[in-house]
Design a protein around this motif. Structure first.
Motif, mmCIF file in Angstrom:
data_model
loop_
_atom_site.group_PDB
_atom_site.id
_atom_site.type_symbol
_atom_site.label_atom_id
_atom_site.label_comp_id
_atom_site.label_asym_id
_atom_site.label_seq_id
_atom_site.Cartn_x
_atom_site.Cartn_y
_atom_site.Cartn_z
ATOM 1 N N THR A 40 0.827 -1.198 0.000
ATOM 2 C CA THR A 40 0.000 0.000 0.000
ATOM 3 C C THR A 40 0.863 1.249 0.000
ATOM 4 N N ARG A 41 1.909 1.259 0.832
ATOM 5 C CA ARG A 41 2.817 2.411 0.870
ATOM 6 C C ARG A 41 3.496 2.619 -0.479
ATOM 7 N N GLN A 42 3.894 1.530 -1.109
ATOM 8 C CA GLN A 42 4.534 1.642 -2.424
ATOM 9 C C GLN A 42 3.575 2.237 -3.448
ATOM 10 N N PHE A 83 4.012 5.760 -5.323
ATOM 11 C CA PHE A 83 3.969 5.843 -6.785
ATOM 12 C C PHE A 83 2.941 6.873 -7.239
ATOM 13 N N GLY A 84 1.761 6.849 -6.644
ATOM 14 C CA GLY A 84 0.710 7.791 -7.009
ATOM 15 C C GLY A 84 1.111 9.232 -6.746
ATOM 16 N N VAL A 85 1.762 9.476 -5.624
ATOM 17 C CA VAL A 85 2.201 10.836 -5.304
ATOM 18 C C VAL A 85 3.270 11.288 -6.290
ATOM 19 N N ARG A 86 4.250 10.406 -6.580
ATOM 20 C CA ARG A 86 5.295 10.761 -7.557
ATOM 21 C C ARG A 86 4.683 11.050 -8.924
#
Length: 100
Positions: A23-25, A29-32
């Motif tokens: 989930t953190r990954q 990824f979504g934020v980047r």
């Protein structure tokens, strides 16, 4: 609370795997992705604005010609997000061109 350090408590993280959770990954990824997308739009604001308005007007004209009473709000959002996704590679390429 009853654990003196010799037993393994369920919330003891000393031996836990230090890899980030899936989930953190995905969130990272979504934020980047969102930040790079906003950066690409921000580096070419006039191009983005002109193309965004042109695509929006074009899609609106097609919808008016094909649907007598328009379309629902949810389909409008889908079309708008589609335009934004379509504009990202165009803005990235133009930003690279502009930087040279």
């Amino acid at each position: 609370s009853g654990c003196d350090g010799d037993c393994e408590c369920p919330d003891d993280r000393r031996g836990a795997d230090t890899q980030p959770s899936r989930t953190r990954q995905l969130v990272a990824f979504g934020v980047r992705w969102a930040l790079t997308t906003l950066r690409s739009y921000g580096s070419t604001p006039l191009l983005f604005y002109i193309l965004h308005v042109w695509f929006a007007c074009s899609i609106g004209a097609v919808v008016r010609m094909t649907h007598r009473y328009g379309i629902s709000w949810s389909w409008t959002i889908v079309a708008w997000v589609g335009v934004l996704l379509l504009l990202k590679p165009i803005c990235v390429r133009y930003g690279q061109f502009k930087g040279n």
